[in-house]
Design an enzyme around this catalytic site. Structure first.
Site, PDB file in Angstrom:
ATOM      1  N   HIS A  44       0.873  -1.182   0.000  1.00 55.64           N
ATOM      2  CA  HIS A  44       0.000   0.000   0.000  1.00 55.64           C
ATOM      3  C   HIS A  44       0.907   1.229   0.000  1.00 55.64           C
ATOM      4  O   HIS A  44       2.027   1.175   0.510  1.00 55.64           O
ATOM      5  CB  HIS A  44      -0.835  -0.064   1.287  1.00 55.64           C
ATOM      6  CG  HIS A  44      -1.918   0.951   1.406  1.00 55.64           C
ATOM      7  ND1 HIS A  44      -1.676   2.242   1.805  1.00 55.64           N
ATOM      8  CD2 HIS A  44      -3.254   0.854   1.211  1.00 55.64           C
ATOM      9  CE1 HIS A  44      -2.836   2.903   1.857  1.00 55.64           C
ATOM     10  NE2 HIS A  44      -3.804   2.088   1.498  1.00 55.64           N
ATOM     11  N   ASP A  71       3.019  -4.910   7.849  1.00 55.15           N
ATOM     12  CA  ASP A  71       1.801  -4.115   7.740  1.00 55.15           C
ATOM     13  C   ASP A  71       0.623  -5.080   7.878  1.00 55.15           C
ATOM     14  O   ASP A  71       0.338  -5.861   6.965  1.00 55.15           O
ATOM     15  CB  ASP A  71       1.790  -3.417   6.379  1.00 55.15           C
ATOM     16  CG  ASP A  71       0.465  -2.704   6.101  1.00 55.15           C
ATOM     17  OD1 ASP A  71      -0.490  -2.869   6.881  1.00 55.15           O
ATOM     18  OD2 ASP A  71       0.392  -1.985   5.082  1.00 55.15           O
ATOM     19  N   GLN A  80      -4.542  -5.331   6.740  1.00 54.78           N
ATOM     20  CA  GLN A  80      -5.533  -6.242   6.133  1.00 54.78           C
ATOM     21  C   GLN A  80      -5.502  -7.630   6.761  1.00 54.78           C
ATOM     22  O   GLN A  80      -6.259  -8.507   6.348  1.00 54.78           O
ATOM     23  CB  GLN A  80      -5.281  -6.361   4.621  1.00 54.78           C
ATOM     24  CG  GLN A  80      -5.460  -5.056   3.864  1.00 54.78           C
ATOM     25  CD  GLN A  80      -6.909  -4.585   3.835  1.00 54.78           C
ATOM     26  OE1 GLN A  80      -7.850  -5.358   4.047  1.00 54.78           O
ATOM     27  NE2 GLN A  80      -7.108  -3.309   3.571  1.00 54.78           N
ATOM     28  N   LYS A 118     -10.324  -0.909  10.601  1.00 57.64           N
ATOM     29  CA  LYS A 118     -10.458  -2.069   9.700  1.00 57.64           C
ATOM     30  C   LYS A 118     -10.794  -3.340  10.480  1.00 57.64           C
ATOM     31  O   LYS A 118     -11.029  -4.391   9.902  1.00 57.64           O
ATOM     32  CB  LYS A 118      -9.169  -2.265   8.906  1.00 57.64           C
ATOM     33  CG  LYS A 118      -8.907  -1.136   7.913  1.00 57.64           C
ATOM     34  CD  LYS A 118      -7.794  -1.487   6.962  1.00 57.64           C
ATOM     35  CE  LYS A 118      -7.233  -0.282   6.252  1.00 57.64           C
ATOM     36  NZ  LYS A 118      -8.045   0.186   5.127  1.00 57.64           N
ATOM     37  N   CYS A 170      -4.743   2.534  -3.642  1.00 64.15           N
ATOM     38  CA  CYS A 170      -3.495   3.021  -3.016  1.00 64.15           C
ATOM     39  C   CYS A 170      -2.354   2.040  -3.225  1.00 64.15           C
ATOM     40  O   CYS A 170      -1.536   1.819  -2.313  1.00 64.15           O
ATOM     41  CB  CYS A 170      -3.676   3.289  -1.525  1.00 64.15           C
ATOM     42  SG  CYS A 170      -4.884   4.551  -1.168  1.00 64.15           S
TER      43      CYS A 170
END
Ligand code: PLP
Length: 424
Positions: free
Chosen positions: A129, A206, A209, A232, A383
């Site tokens: 991202h 990261d 997600q 999220k 993104c």
């Protein structure tokens, strides 16, 4: 809501906890498939925050008075909740931020200042991202570090052989997403951590997600930093988490200066607070911290195993239904994905995102027309422009699932796509 409130209920039956899902859009029942962008909030999260604002509210860590201490207790309980959610060894390793973006920017700024010299290398991947690319470019331009990029294979996985070739004696940090927000690819981050550590580098994961879909265990995956966003994972906006290994955070300078992050201040010299407060300048969003803790309670009560199973079923079903549409092109998922399990950091797999294009229909047209049918999907580059370039497209349509989605919503999506395709 206690554990028993959600325990044993199928994920689809949890829908009643999310009032927004009962809405209609343009006269159609809402089919919300933009969970990769943000998830909807269960009532218990909103209630916990409302209750704190109405009955507890006071600034934290500053007051001797009762309310301030109660608000401080709630915030520190939230930190402990997050620690358990990511399985960190210590609460000192849990820093509250505004989200994944801020967590990564914090590491980029403070880690670079503490550990990187001109010519040192940071490895990124082609499926990051922008929030795991641009902060590193800012550091490159400021400090002369070098960025290297691990490529993505044709079937949407990280090319680990190529990664091995990129790692060398100047590599200091590997930055990798746990789950691609475009392709749904689940990366074997524990294996990547071993590769990074074997050459003396650190790893930043990261988990924006991953956190809503997969169990997180920073110790088992042996990562040095991990970032996630509250919104999220069914929590509020404006709050996120940075997990950092204590001995690294100790050596890193503060990211921002202000109240709370100091020991003593004079015009000549300032000393800094202990971890994690050194990285939490200013009034934190303590009410959002409570909301995030409540969301993590909710997810764990629903059961990560059950969530994984349900979302995997939805993903397989969506792939099966969408592949029947003429002209359908699905990105990633070269072969049918293996169901993610708790061992995902070793095995990798495929997540609950399906990105597609149909014939020559522009992604924006598809998204706009689906919206008119009450179906919320994401369109565009997500993104992730470098990944779009790798895929040879400008953008895609993305359906992303959450614990409350159902097969019948996938049917509605498939029927909607067919209807749109017939218009062209
Ligand atoms: N990383 C990934 C993989 C994402 O999907 C996102 C958001 O879509 C982010 C980082 C940025 O998250 P936030 O905007 O909450 O900081």
């Amino acid at each position: 809501m206690t554990h028993s409130d959600t325990c044993g209920r199928g994920p689809a039956s949890l829908r009643a906890d999310f009032p927004i899902l009962a809405r209609s859009v343009y006269g159609h029942p809402l089919v919300y498939l933009d969970n990769g962008a943000t998830t909807q909030k269960p009532r218990c999260v909103v209630d916990a925050m409302t209750d704190e604002y109405l009955n507890v509210n006071a600034n934290v860590h500053r007051g001797v008075h009762y309310l301030s201490q109660q608000a401080t207790d709630l915030m520190e309980q939230a930190r402990e909740r997050v620690r358990r959610f990511v399985r960190a060894a210590k609460v000192e390793e849990v820093v509250f931020t505004r989200g994944t973006t801020e967590s990564i920017n914090l590491v980029a700024s403070s880690y670079t200042q503490a550990f990187l010299r001109e010519g040192d290398e940071v490895v990124l991947t082609q499926m990051e991202h922008h929030s795991n690319i641009v902060p590193w470019q800012l550091m490159r331009d400021r400090y002369g570090i070098r960025l290297r990029v691990c490529p993505v294979t044709d079937d949407g996985r990280l090319d680990l052989d190529a990664l091995a070739g990129l790692l060398g004696e100047r590599t200091r940090l590997v930055c990798v997403t746990a789950v691609s927000n475009v392709l749904g690819t689940v990366n074997p981050v524990a294996r990547i951590a071993r590769m990074a550590h074997a050459c003396g580098a650190h790893i930043l994961v990261d988990a924006a997600q991953a956190a809503p879909h997969l169990p997180i265990d920073v110790q088992a995956m042996d990562c040095d930093f991990l970032a996630l966003s509250g919104h999220k994972v069914y929590g509020p906006t404006g709050i996120g988490v940075l997990y950092g290994r204590e001995e690294l955070l100790e050596q890193m300078p503060p990211y921002m200066g202000g109240g709370e992050m100091i020991g003593t201040v004079s015009f000549e010299h300032t000393t800094f607070n202990r971890l994690p407060y050194k990285f939490e300048a200013g009034t934190p969003d303590y009410v959002a911290a409570t909301g995030l803790a409540r969301a993590m309670d909710y997810v764990e009560a629903a059961g990560m195993e059950a969530i994984m199973e349900h979302e995997h079923d939805l993903t397989l079903y969506a792939l099966q239904r969408l592949r029947q549409v003429e002209g359908m092109r699905i990105f990633g998922y070269g072969s049918l994905p293996a169901a993610p399990t708790a061992a995902w950091p070793e095995t990798g797999g495929a997540g609950s995102v399906v990105s597609f294009l149909v014939g020559g229909i522009h992604h924006l047209d598809m998204g706009t027309l689906l919206d008119r049918l009450g179906i919320a999907v994401r369109t565009g580059h997500h993104c992730a422009e470098p990944l779009m370039r790798r895929l040879g497209v400008e953008g895609t349509v993305r359906a992303s699932f959450a614990l409350y989605n159902t097969r019948s919503e996938v049917d509605t999506l498939a029927a909607g796509i067919e209807r749109v395709a017939r218009m062209f």
